[in-house]
Scaffold this motif. Structure first.
Motif, PDB file in Angstrom:
ATOM      1  N   VAL A  33       0.824  -1.209   0.000  1.00 24.74           N
ATOM      2  CA  VAL A  33       0.000   0.000   0.000  1.00 24.74           C
ATOM      3  C   VAL A  33       0.859   1.260   0.000  1.00 24.74           C
ATOM      4  O   VAL A  33       0.571   2.218  -0.734  1.00 24.74           O
ATOM      5  N   ALA A  34       1.916   1.298   0.797  1.00 21.81           N
ATOM      6  CA  ALA A  34       2.715   2.522   0.932  1.00 21.81           C
ATOM      7  C   ALA A  34       3.372   2.952  -0.386  1.00 21.81           C
ATOM      8  O   ALA A  34       3.192   4.101  -0.818  1.00 21.81           O
ATOM      9  N   PRO A  35       4.132   2.076  -1.063  1.00 23.82           N
ATOM     10  CA  PRO A  35       4.725   2.499  -2.334  1.00 23.82           C
ATOM     11  C   PRO A  35       3.684   2.768  -3.407  1.00 23.82           C
ATOM     12  O   PRO A  35       3.875   3.625  -4.276  1.00 23.82           O
ATOM     13  N   PHE A  36       2.555   2.052  -3.341  1.00 27.16           N
ATOM     14  CA  PHE A  36       1.483   2.300  -4.308  1.00 27.16           C
ATOM     15  C   PHE A  36       0.925   3.707  -4.134  1.00 27.16           C
ATOM     16  O   PHE A  36       0.782   4.458  -5.110  1.00 27.16           O
ATOM     17  N   SER A  37       0.612   4.073  -2.901  1.00 24.65           N
ATOM     18  CA  SER A  37       0.038   5.404  -2.665  1.00 24.65           C
ATOM     19  C   SER A  37       1.045   6.505  -3.001  1.00 24.65           C
ATOM     20  O   SER A  37       0.672   7.558  -3.528  1.00 24.65           O
ATOM     21  N   LYS A  38       2.317   6.243  -2.744  1.00 27.64           N
ATOM     22  CA  LYS A  38       3.347   7.235  -3.068  1.00 27.64           C
ATOM     23  C   LYS A  38       3.441   7.426  -4.583  1.00 27.64           C
ATOM     24  O   LYS A  38       3.521   8.567  -5.074  1.00 27.64           O
ATOM     25  N   ALA A  39       3.443   6.328  -5.333  1.00 23.76           N
ATOM     26  CA  ALA A  39       3.504   6.412  -6.794  1.00 23.76           C
ATOM     27  C   ALA A  39       2.286   7.149  -7.336  1.00 23.76           C
ATOM     28  O   ALA A  39       2.392   7.995  -8.226  1.00 23.76           O
ATOM     29  N   CYS A  40       1.115   6.844  -6.783  1.00 18.07           N
ATOM     30  CA  CYS A  40      -0.119   7.492  -7.239  1.00 18.07           C
ATOM     31  C   CYS A  40      -0.119   8.978  -6.933  1.00 18.07           C
ATOM     32  O   CYS A  40      -0.650   9.779  -7.713  1.00 18.07           O
ATOM     33  N   SER A  41       0.472   9.352  -5.803  1.00  9.87           N
ATOM     34  CA  SER A  41       0.513  10.775  -5.443  1.00  9.87           C
ATOM     35  C   SER A  41       1.361  11.568  -6.433  1.00  9.87           C
ATOM     36  O   SER A  41       1.118  12.755  -6.658  1.00  9.87           O
ATOM     37  N   LEU A 101      -9.818   2.810  -3.938  1.00 13.60           N
ATOM     38  CA  LEU A 101      -8.824   2.158  -4.787  1.00 13.60           C
ATOM     39  C   LEU A 101      -9.326   2.044  -6.223  1.00 13.60           C
ATOM     40  O   LEU A 101      -8.569   2.285  -7.173  1.00 13.60           O
ATOM     41  N   LEU A 102     -10.594   1.678  -6.400  1.00 10.10           N
ATOM     42  CA  LEU A 102     -11.156   1.580  -7.747  1.00 10.10           C
ATOM     43  C   LEU A 102     -11.083   2.921  -8.465  1.00 10.10           C
ATOM     44  O   LEU A 102     -10.769   2.980  -9.651  1.00 10.10           O
ATOM     45  N   ARG A 103     -11.373   3.994  -7.760  1.00  8.03           N
ATOM     46  CA  ARG A 103     -11.373   5.309  -8.381  1.00  8.03           C
ATOM     47  C   ARG A 103      -9.963   5.809  -8.678  1.00  8.03           C
ATOM     48  O   ARG A 103      -9.735   6.461  -9.697  1.00  8.03           O
ATOM     49  N   VAL A 104      -9.022   5.488  -7.819  1.00  7.55           N
ATOM     50  CA  VAL A 104      -7.622   5.831  -8.096  1.00  7.55           C
ATOM     51  C   VAL A 104      -7.143   5.058  -9.326  1.00  7.55           C
ATOM     52  O   VAL A 104      -6.452   5.607 -10.196  1.00  7.55           O
ATOM     53  N   LYS A 105      -7.534   3.799  -9.404  1.00 11.16           N
ATOM     54  CA  LYS A 105      -7.169   2.979 -10.570  1.00 11.16           C
ATOM     55  C   LYS A 105      -7.670   3.604 -11.859  1.00 11.16           C
ATOM     56  O   LYS A 105      -6.966   3.629 -12.873  1.00 11.16           O
ATOM     57  N   ARG A 106      -8.882   4.142 -11.832  1.00 10.94           N
ATOM     58  CA  ARG A 106      -9.417   4.799 -13.028  1.00 10.94           C
ATOM     59  C   ARG A 106      -8.604   6.041 -13.371  1.00 10.94           C
ATOM     60  O   ARG A 106      -8.393   6.341 -14.547  1.00 10.94           O
ATOM     61  N   GLY A 107      -8.139   6.761 -12.362  1.00 11.83           N
ATOM     62  CA  GLY A 107      -7.287   7.913 -12.618  1.00 11.83           C
ATOM     63  C   GLY A 107      -5.994   7.523 -13.307  1.00 11.83           C
ATOM     64  O   GLY A 107      -5.551   8.168 -14.264  1.00 11.83           O
ATOM     65  N   LEU A 108      -5.391   6.437 -12.842  1.00  7.24           N
ATOM     66  CA  LEU A 108      -4.162   5.935 -13.455  1.00  7.24           C
ATOM     67  C   LEU A 108      -4.426   5.515 -14.899  1.00  7.24           C
ATOM     68  O   LEU A 108      -3.601   5.764 -15.788  1.00  7.24           O
ATOM     69  N   ASP A 109      -5.568   4.885 -15.118  1.00  6.15           N
ATOM     70  CA  ASP A 109      -5.910   4.416 -16.455  1.00  6.15           C
ATOM     71  C   ASP A 109      -6.178   5.589 -17.395  1.00  6.15           C
ATOM     72  O   ASP A 109      -5.800   5.555 -18.573  1.00  6.15           O
ATOM     73  N   MET A 110      -6.835   6.630 -16.882  1.00  7.80           N
ATOM     74  CA  MET A 110      -7.100   7.812 -17.697  1.00  7.80           C
ATOM     75  C   MET A 110      -5.796   8.441 -18.181  1.00  7.80           C
ATOM     76  O   MET A 110      -5.655   8.802 -19.355  1.00  7.80           O
ATOM     77  N   VAL A 111      -4.818   8.545 -17.281  1.00  2.00           N
ATOM     78  CA  VAL A 111      -3.526   9.110 -17.654  1.00  2.00           C
ATOM     79  C   VAL A 111      -2.824   8.214 -18.673  1.00  2.00           C
ATOM     80  O   VAL A 111      -2.209   8.704 -19.622  1.00  2.00           O
ATOM     81  N   ARG A 112      -2.935   6.907 -18.496  1.00  2.00           N
ATOM     82  CA  ARG A 112      -2.329   5.971 -19.453  1.00  2.00           C
ATOM     83  C   ARG A 112      -2.907   6.184 -20.856  1.00  2.00           C
ATOM     84  O   ARG A 112      -2.152   6.302 -21.832  1.00  2.00           O
ATOM     85  N   VAL A 113      -4.224   6.250 -20.955  1.00  2.00           N
ATOM     86  CA  VAL A 113      -4.860   6.451 -22.258  1.00  2.00           C
ATOM     87  C   VAL A 113      -4.502   7.828 -22.818  1.00  2.00           C
ATOM     88  O   VAL A 113      -4.231   7.972 -24.018  1.00  2.00           O
ATOM     89  N   LEU A 114      -4.486   8.837 -21.962  1.00  2.00           N
ATOM     90  CA  LEU A 114      -4.116  10.181 -22.402  1.00  2.00           C
ATOM     91  C   LEU A 114      -2.723  10.192 -23.022  1.00  2.00           C
ATOM     92  O   LEU A 114      -2.510  10.750 -24.113  1.00  2.00           O
ATOM     93  N   PHE A 115      -1.773   9.559 -22.348  1.00  2.00           N
ATOM     94  CA  PHE A 115      -0.400   9.504 -22.876  1.00  2.00           C
ATOM     95  C   PHE A 115      -0.358   8.757 -24.204  1.00  2.00           C
ATOM     96  O   PHE A 115       0.343   9.169 -25.135  1.00  2.00           O
ATOM     97  N   GLU A 116      -1.094   7.649 -24.287  1.00  2.00           N
ATOM     98  CA  GLU A 116      -1.128   6.894 -25.547  1.00  2.00           C
ATOM     99  C   GLU A 116      -1.610   7.779 -26.689  1.00  2.00           C
ATOM    100  O   GLU A 116      -1.024   7.769 -27.789  1.00  2.00           O
ATOM    101  N   LYS A 117      -2.670   8.530 -26.447  1.00  2.00           N
ATOM    102  CA  LYS A 117      -3.252   9.367 -27.497  1.00  2.00           C
ATOM    103  C   LYS A 117      -2.362  10.557 -27.834  1.00  2.00           C
ATOM    104  O   LYS A 117      -2.274  10.969 -28.994  1.00  2.00           O
ATOM    105  N   ILE A 118      -1.695  11.117 -26.827  1.00  2.00           N
ATOM    106  CA  ILE A 118      -0.759  12.219 -27.091  1.00  2.00           C
ATOM    107  C   ILE A 118       0.372  11.742 -27.993  1.00  2.00           C
ATOM    108  O   ILE A 118       0.743  12.406 -28.964  1.00  2.00           O
ATOM    109  N   LEU A 119       0.919  10.572 -27.685  1.00  2.00           N
ATOM    110  CA  LEU A 119       2.046  10.049 -28.460  1.00  2.00           C
ATOM    111  C   LEU A 119       1.627   9.626 -29.869  1.00  2.00           C
ATOM    112  O   LEU A 119       2.469   9.548 -30.767  1.00  2.00           O
ATOM    113  N   ALA A 120       0.334   9.369 -30.046  1.00  2.00           N
ATOM    114  CA  ALA A 120      -0.160   8.936 -31.358  1.00  2.00           C
ATOM    115  C   ALA A 120      -0.511  10.118 -32.267  1.00  2.00           C
ATOM    116  O   ALA A 120      -0.827   9.926 -33.440  1.00  2.00           O
ATOM    117  N   THR A 121      -0.444  11.334 -31.719  1.00  2.00           N
ATOM    118  CA  THR A 121      -0.774  12.515 -32.519  1.00  2.00           C
ATOM    119  C   THR A 121       0.495  13.299 -32.834  1.00  2.00           C
ATOM    120  O   THR A 121       1.536  13.121 -32.191  1.00  2.00           O
TER     121      THR A 121
END
Length: 206
Positions: A33-41, A101-121
């Motif tokens: 939990v500790a390193p996960f929350s730190k990475a997410c922050s 945790l579910l909502r934080v996971k969605r935040g991480l996923d949103m950033v992942r998709v955002l980066f994918e789309k930025i790199l594809a443009t």
């Protein structure tokens, strides 16, 4: 975002998720939990860099990461976090660690998709299409009409791609390397969290 972000912030995010992905890929250790929350922050400032369109996401994400961070003082791993909520019948209650945790996971996923789309443009293009796609894919299915409408309006106030790079203290080449690393390393972490819920037959759409 007021104050901007620290130098090479994307690199810090990429390094933190490399470590989490290594734990997942080892198949011998659960994510702690500790390193996960730190990475997410470390991801939190990215929402702020996107302006008013994602202000709601920034506030919601930060609050839920903070809750998980506080939980790390007494709960060691993410599986233990879910099991504790199940045992105490708190799982789906507002503010539960598992719900957060579910909502934080969605935040991480949103950033992942955002980066994918930025790199594809192409370089120099607007962030509206990448941000709109990321929101529609990850957040929109869980939001009511009012929030979706507000986000759509805020998309017109997104920073330019050049402004985002400046805010992140990156150039296009350095940003590409770190964004690609995050895309690769966040994917197994997101899948790991989904599997925690699905293995317990809890579902992930609540």
């Amino acid at each position: 975002m007021a104050g901007g972000v620290s130098e090479r912030h994307l690199m810090k995010i990429a390094e933190a998720f490399k470590e989490l992905a290594a734990a997942v890929n080892s198949q011998t250790a659960d994510i702690e939990v500790a390193p996960f929350s730190k990475a997410c922050s470390l991801v939190s400032p990215l929402f702020g860099c996107l302006g008013i369109a994602f202000k709601f996401a920034e506030m919601d994400y930060v609050a839920k990461v903070d809750d998980i961070g506080r939980a790390s003082s007494s709960i060691f791993t993410l599986p233990a976090m879910l099991d504790k909520d199940i045992k105490e019948n708190n799982l789906r209650k507002a503010g539960s660690h598992s719900r957060n945790l579910l909502r934080v996971k969605r935040g991480l996923d949103m950033v992942r998709v955002l980066f994918e789309k930025i790199l594809a443009t192409d370089r120099g293009t607007s962030l509206k299409d990448p941000a709109s796609t990321a929101y529609a894919q990850v957040f929109a299915p869980h939001h009511g009409w009012v929030i979706r409408k507000a986000v759509a309006a805020g998309m017109y106030a997104l920073p330019t791609r050049a402004q985002l790079m400046k805010e992140l203290n990156e150039d296009e080449d350095s940003a590409r390397i770190e964004m690609e690393t995050y895309i690769i390393t966040s994917a197994p972490v997101i899948t790991y969290i989904d599997k925690l819920f699905l293995a317990r037959e809890l579902g992930i759409d609540w």
